[in-house]
Design a protein around this motif. Sequence first.
Motif, PDB file in Angstrom:
ATOM      1  N   ILE A  88       0.838  -1.207   0.000  1.00 13.58           N
ATOM      2  CA  ILE A  88       0.000   0.000   0.000  1.00 13.58           C
ATOM      3  C   ILE A  88       0.872   1.255   0.000  1.00 13.58           C
ATOM      4  O   ILE A  88       0.579   2.241  -0.694  1.00 13.58           O
ATOM      5  CB  ILE A  88      -0.943  -0.016   1.222  1.00 13.58           C
ATOM      6  N   VAL A  89       1.963   1.237   0.767  1.00 15.61           N
ATOM      7  CA  VAL A  89       2.865   2.387   0.815  1.00 15.61           C
ATOM      8  C   VAL A  89       3.518   2.604  -0.544  1.00 15.61           C
ATOM      9  O   VAL A  89       3.643   3.746  -1.027  1.00 15.61           O
ATOM     10  CB  VAL A  89       3.933   2.194   1.914  1.00 15.61           C
ATOM     11  N   ILE A  90       3.940   1.523  -1.185  1.00 15.12           N
ATOM     12  CA  ILE A  90       4.557   1.620  -2.513  1.00 15.12           C
ATOM     13  C   ILE A  90       3.576   2.209  -3.526  1.00 15.12           C
ATOM     14  O   ILE A  90       3.950   2.994  -4.404  1.00 15.12           O
ATOM     15  CB  ILE A  90       5.054   0.231  -2.973  1.00 15.12           C
ATOM     16  N   LYS A  91       2.308   1.842  -3.387  1.00 14.04           N
ATOM     17  CA  LYS A  91       1.285   2.380  -4.290  1.00 14.04           C
ATOM     18  C   LYS A  91       0.982   3.850  -4.006  1.00 14.04           C
ATOM     19  O   LYS A  91       0.259   4.484  -4.760  1.00 14.04           O
ATOM     20  CB  LYS A  91      -0.014   1.571  -4.153  1.00 14.04           C
ATOM     21  N   GLY A  92       1.529   4.367  -2.915  1.00 14.39           N
ATOM     22  CA  GLY A  92       1.266   5.761  -2.547  1.00 14.39           C
ATOM     23  C   GLY A  92      -0.065   5.975  -1.877  1.00 14.39           C
ATOM     24  O   GLY A  92      -0.558   7.114  -1.802  1.00 14.39           O
ATOM     25  N   GLN A  93      -0.667   4.894  -1.350  1.00 18.77           N
ATOM     26  CA  GLN A  93      -1.974   4.988  -0.714  1.00 18.77           C
ATOM     27  C   GLN A  93      -1.905   4.839   0.805  1.00 18.77           C
ATOM     28  O   GLN A  93      -2.914   4.700   1.471  1.00 18.77           O
ATOM     29  CB  GLN A  93      -2.901   3.902  -1.285  1.00 18.77           C
ATOM     30  N   GLY A  94      -0.697   4.856   1.351  1.00 16.91           N
ATOM     31  CA  GLY A  94      -0.524   4.673   2.785  1.00 16.91           C
ATOM     32  C   GLY A  94      -1.034   5.869   3.586  1.00 16.91           C
ATOM     33  O   GLY A  94      -1.039   6.999   3.104  1.00 16.91           O
ATOM     34  N   VAL A  95      -1.460   5.598   4.829  1.00 14.26           N
ATOM     35  CA  VAL A  95      -1.954   6.651   5.721  1.00 14.26           C
ATOM     36  C   VAL A  95      -0.756   7.190   6.506  1.00 14.26           C
ATOM     37  O   VAL A  95      -0.435   6.705   7.603  1.00 14.26           O
ATOM     38  CB  VAL A  95      -3.043   6.115   6.668  1.00 14.26           C
ATOM     39  N   VAL A  96      -0.090   8.200   5.961  1.00 14.22           N
ATOM     40  CA  VAL A  96       1.149   8.720   6.530  1.00 14.22           C
ATOM     41  C   VAL A  96       0.918   9.402   7.867  1.00 14.22           C
ATOM     42  O   VAL A  96       1.773   9.366   8.767  1.00 14.22           O
ATOM     43  CB  VAL A  96       1.817   9.704   5.538  1.00 14.22           C
ATOM     44  N   THR A  97      -0.231  10.022   8.039  1.00 21.99           N
ATOM     45  CA  THR A  97      -0.501  10.797   9.257  1.00 21.99           C
ATOM     46  C   THR A  97      -0.463   9.941  10.523  1.00 21.99           C
ATOM     47  O   THR A  97      -0.230  10.467  11.610  1.00 21.99           O
ATOM     48  CB  THR A  97      -1.874  11.493   9.161  1.00 21.99           C
ATOM     49  N   ASN A  98      -0.706   8.633  10.396  1.00 21.83           N
ATOM     50  CA  ASN A  98      -0.674   7.765  11.570  1.00 21.83           C
ATOM     51  C   ASN A  98       0.714   7.699  12.203  1.00 21.83           C
ATOM     52  O   ASN A  98       0.849   7.318  13.369  1.00 21.83           O
ATOM     53  CB  ASN A  98      -1.128   6.352  11.202  1.00 21.83           C
ATOM     54  N   PHE A  99       1.753   8.049  11.421  1.00 20.77           N
ATOM     55  CA  PHE A  99       3.123   7.943  11.916  1.00 20.77           C
ATOM     56  C   PHE A  99       3.799   9.304  12.083  1.00 20.77           C
ATOM     57  O   PHE A  99       5.000   9.363  12.337  1.00 20.77           O
ATOM     58  CB  PHE A  99       3.942   7.062  10.963  1.00 20.77           C
ATOM     59  N   GLN A 100       3.040  10.368  11.938  1.00 19.22           N
ATOM     60  CA  GLN A 100       3.564  11.708  12.201  1.00 19.22           C
ATOM     61  C   GLN A 100       3.363  12.027  13.674  1.00 19.22           C
ATOM     62  O   GLN A 100       2.227  12.037  14.166  1.00 19.22           O
ATOM     63  CB  GLN A 100       2.863  12.745  11.324  1.00 19.22           C
ATOM     64  N   LEU A 101       4.458  12.281  14.384  1.00 18.23           N
ATOM     65  CA  LEU A 101       4.409  12.442  15.832  1.00 18.23           C
ATOM     66  C   LEU A 101       3.428  13.522  16.274  1.00 18.23           C
ATOM     67  O   LEU A 101       2.738  13.380  17.280  1.00 18.23           O
ATOM     68  CB  LEU A 101       5.812  12.765  16.360  1.00 18.23           C
ATOM     69  N   SER A 102       3.324  14.580  15.487  1.00 18.12           N
ATOM     70  CA  SER A 102       2.440  15.684  15.860  1.00 18.12           C
ATOM     71  C   SER A 102       0.967  15.338  15.697  1.00 18.12           C
ATOM     72  O   SER A 102       0.099  15.988  16.287  1.00 18.12           O
ATOM     73  CB  SER A 102       2.766  16.914  15.008  1.00 18.12           C
TER      74      SER A 102
ATOM     75  N   VAL B 263       1.502  -2.105  12.905  1.00 16.43           N
ATOM     76  CA  VAL B 263       2.147  -1.140  12.001  1.00 16.43           C
ATOM     77  C   VAL B 263       1.562  -1.279  10.595  1.00 16.43           C
ATOM     78  O   VAL B 263       1.269  -0.284   9.920  1.00 16.43           O
ATOM     79  CB  VAL B 263       3.677  -1.341  11.985  1.00 16.43           C
ATOM     80  N   ALA B 264       1.352  -2.526  10.163  1.00 12.53           N
ATOM     81  CA  ALA B 264       0.762  -2.764   8.840  1.00 12.53           C
ATOM     82  C   ALA B 264      -0.659  -2.216   8.774  1.00 12.53           C
ATOM     83  O   ALA B 264      -1.047  -1.587   7.774  1.00 12.53           O
ATOM     84  CB  ALA B 264       0.767  -4.261   8.535  1.00 12.53           C
ATOM     85  N   TYR B 265      -1.447  -2.437   9.823  1.00 16.21           N
ATOM     86  CA  TYR B 265      -2.809  -1.891   9.847  1.00 16.21           C
ATOM     87  C   TYR B 265      -2.790  -0.366   9.725  1.00 16.21           C
ATOM     88  O   TYR B 265      -3.575   0.230   8.969  1.00 16.21           O
ATOM     89  CB  TYR B 265      -3.518  -2.275  11.149  1.00 16.21           C
ATOM     90  N   LEU B 266      -1.899   0.268  10.487  1.00 15.43           N
ATOM     91  CA  LEU B 266      -1.843   1.729  10.484  1.00 15.43           C
ATOM     92  C   LEU B 266      -1.300   2.284   9.173  1.00 15.43           C
ATOM     93  O   LEU B 266      -1.541   3.445   8.847  1.00 15.43           O
ATOM     94  CB  LEU B 266      -0.982   2.219  11.662  1.00 15.43           C
ATOM     95  N   MET B 267      -0.566   1.474   8.430  1.00 15.74           N
ATOM     96  CA  MET B 267      -0.119   1.888   7.096  1.00 15.74           C
ATOM     97  C   MET B 267      -1.283   1.957   6.120  1.00 15.74           C
ATOM     98  O   MET B 267      -1.306   2.786   5.215  1.00 15.74           O
ATOM     99  CB  MET B 267       0.918   0.896   6.543  1.00 15.74           C
ATOM    100  N   MET B 268      -2.274   1.094   6.342  1.00 12.66           N
ATOM    101  CA  MET B 268      -3.345   0.929   5.357  1.00 12.66           C
ATOM    102  C   MET B 268      -4.646   1.630   5.719  1.00 12.66           C
ATOM    103  O   MET B 268      -5.435   1.978   4.838  1.00 12.66           O
ATOM    104  CB  MET B 268      -3.628  -0.569   5.154  1.00 12.66           C
ATOM    105  N   PHE B 269      -4.901   1.832   7.028  1.00 11.06           N
ATOM    106  CA  PHE B 269      -6.206   2.336   7.446  1.00 11.06           C
ATOM    107  C   PHE B 269      -6.073   3.534   8.377  1.00 11.06           C
ATOM    108  O   PHE B 269      -5.121   3.626   9.166  1.00 11.06           O
ATOM    109  CB  PHE B 269      -6.997   1.241   8.177  1.00 11.06           C
ATOM    110  N   SER B 270      -7.062   4.410   8.311  1.00 17.78           N
ATOM    111  CA  SER B 270      -7.168   5.483   9.295  1.00 17.78           C
ATOM    112  C   SER B 270      -7.771   4.912  10.567  1.00 17.78           C
ATOM    113  O   SER B 270      -8.272   3.780  10.586  1.00 17.78           O
ATOM    114  CB  SER B 270      -8.050   6.609   8.762  1.00 17.78           C
ATOM    115  N   LEU B 271      -7.737   5.683  11.643  1.00 23.12           N
ATOM    116  CA  LEU B 271      -8.297   5.230  12.909  1.00 23.12           C
ATOM    117  C   LEU B 271      -9.772   4.877  12.767  1.00 23.12           C
ATOM    118  O   LEU B 271     -10.232   3.835  13.261  1.00 23.12           O
ATOM    119  CB  LEU B 271      -8.117   6.318  13.972  1.00 23.12           C
ATOM    120  N   HIS B 272     -10.528   5.696  12.068  1.00 23.70           N
ATOM    121  CA  HIS B 272     -11.963   5.453  11.906  1.00 23.70           C
ATOM    122  C   HIS B 272     -12.224   4.182  11.097  1.00 23.70           C
ATOM    123  O   HIS B 272     -13.172   3.444  11.390  1.00 23.70           O
ATOM    124  CB  HIS B 272     -12.630   6.651  11.224  1.00 23.70           C
TER     125      HIS B 272
END
Length: 492
Positions: free
Chosen positions: A193-207, A271-280
């Motif tokens: 999913i990350v390679i496809k550019g569809q990853g949820v990046v915000t899940n790993f941004q500390l802020s 980590v894999a779940y958070l790469m692919m899905f938002s919290l909701h």
Amino acid sequence: MELGDNEKSPLFPKKENEPVKLKRTVGVLSASALVFGSCVGAGIFISPKGVYEKAGSPGAGLMVWCLSGVIATLCTLAYAELGTMMPQSGGEFVYIHRVYGDCLAFIFSFCNTLLIKPASLSVVAVLFGEYLCNMIWGPATNDLIVKAVAVALIVTLGLINIVGVNVIAKVCTVISVLKLAVVGFLVACGIAIVIKGQGVVTNFQLSLSFEGSSTNPADYGLAFYYCLFTFQSWNSLNYMTEELKTPEKTLPLGGFIGLTGVTLSYFLCNVAYLMMFSLHQIVDTNTIAMDSGFIAFGRAGEITMSLGLLVSCLGCLGGAICCISRNIQSTAETGIFPSFLSGINKTFQTPIKAIITVVLTMSVYVLVDANMLIPFLSTVEWLFYCVTFSTILYLRYKEPNSKRPFKVPLFVSVFLFLITGTFVVLPLFSEESRVTTLLGLSWLPLGAAVYGIRHLIKQCCYKKLEQKTSSQSSLDSGYSEVDGNDKECKLS
């Protein structure tokens, strides 16, 4: 008082008419595989929803998963102290019986072997049936067929357990390797999913990753509650200590390796779940693993993850049946459960009657739908963990010089006693879980009532036996007097 081998144990005195004993066939590798295989079940595919819903943010949820792994590993090491000090199979029952006596030990075994474990594991068996039937016949499968598949699975795993613990250990070893492959595939889905550019990046941004985190302690208590449910077989080896090769080495090392593997696997899965899905999205789905496979690789990925879940269920159930049956067998050895359940089969060297009891109990819960029972039965489970950790503190104080081949720092035992007690109390402060928690605690007086009835029946039986023995003695005495008089007559 030192506890050495089984012959010296005051809890399990040697019996001349009981030549068949459990054999020590499980080494460190097999023990690690049993722990890993028993823990990594359907929970990692189900619990993320509850954990992230209560934690309130991706960062807080991931921290709960990591801390839960640390707590479960510390629990395993603390139990290793008890298991090497009292090297009998049976887990918490042995330790509670040693410190608190028959009544509390009976209540534990009553709740654990007849309610908590069978009920929660029957849900895993039903889940297996649902996914297998969905793969073959589609989602509209008849509920009766699903339950029939679940019962068939339980019976099959029961038969494998009967054949021998070394067989189930080998099965769990193979399944553990397959589970690692499933975890690897799930991580591959996230990477894809990350390679496809569809990853949820915000899940790993500390802020942003901790934005929206809950400030209610009760929510975190429930988050840990859901999370630790996936680690619930961390104490598996203590139920089969008499079958471990050199338990002073295998028990702590096998538990540590197994739990480390479980914790790392759960971390990577999340980590894999958070790469692919938002919290909701995580909170809104009940099939997160299946969704992961479908998003990354389409229908083929969905089927692969379904097969992975089936394999996970197999390993979880196989190891758990082995452990619960040992608890029943060791409880029966002391006379607290019916003595016929303590027998070891001469051919297979396994407690067949205890295994059959587990299979029958789980099958009943499959038929009555145990989903409603899990929340409050798990409350009782954590209460008994707290009681068990109190035995470490008690024995450290009362028997400081007893032999302890493995020993954890005292602060670890104190911490675990306090944290497990907290897990029992915290749900009471949440309106959502207060009722289920109180319902769970209500099983304790039920167990006490059963113990009281059993005690009264035994007392009545003893009185009748004493009366019968007394009457027989009187008759024997009368016959002796008559014989003596006859002899006197003959002599005269």
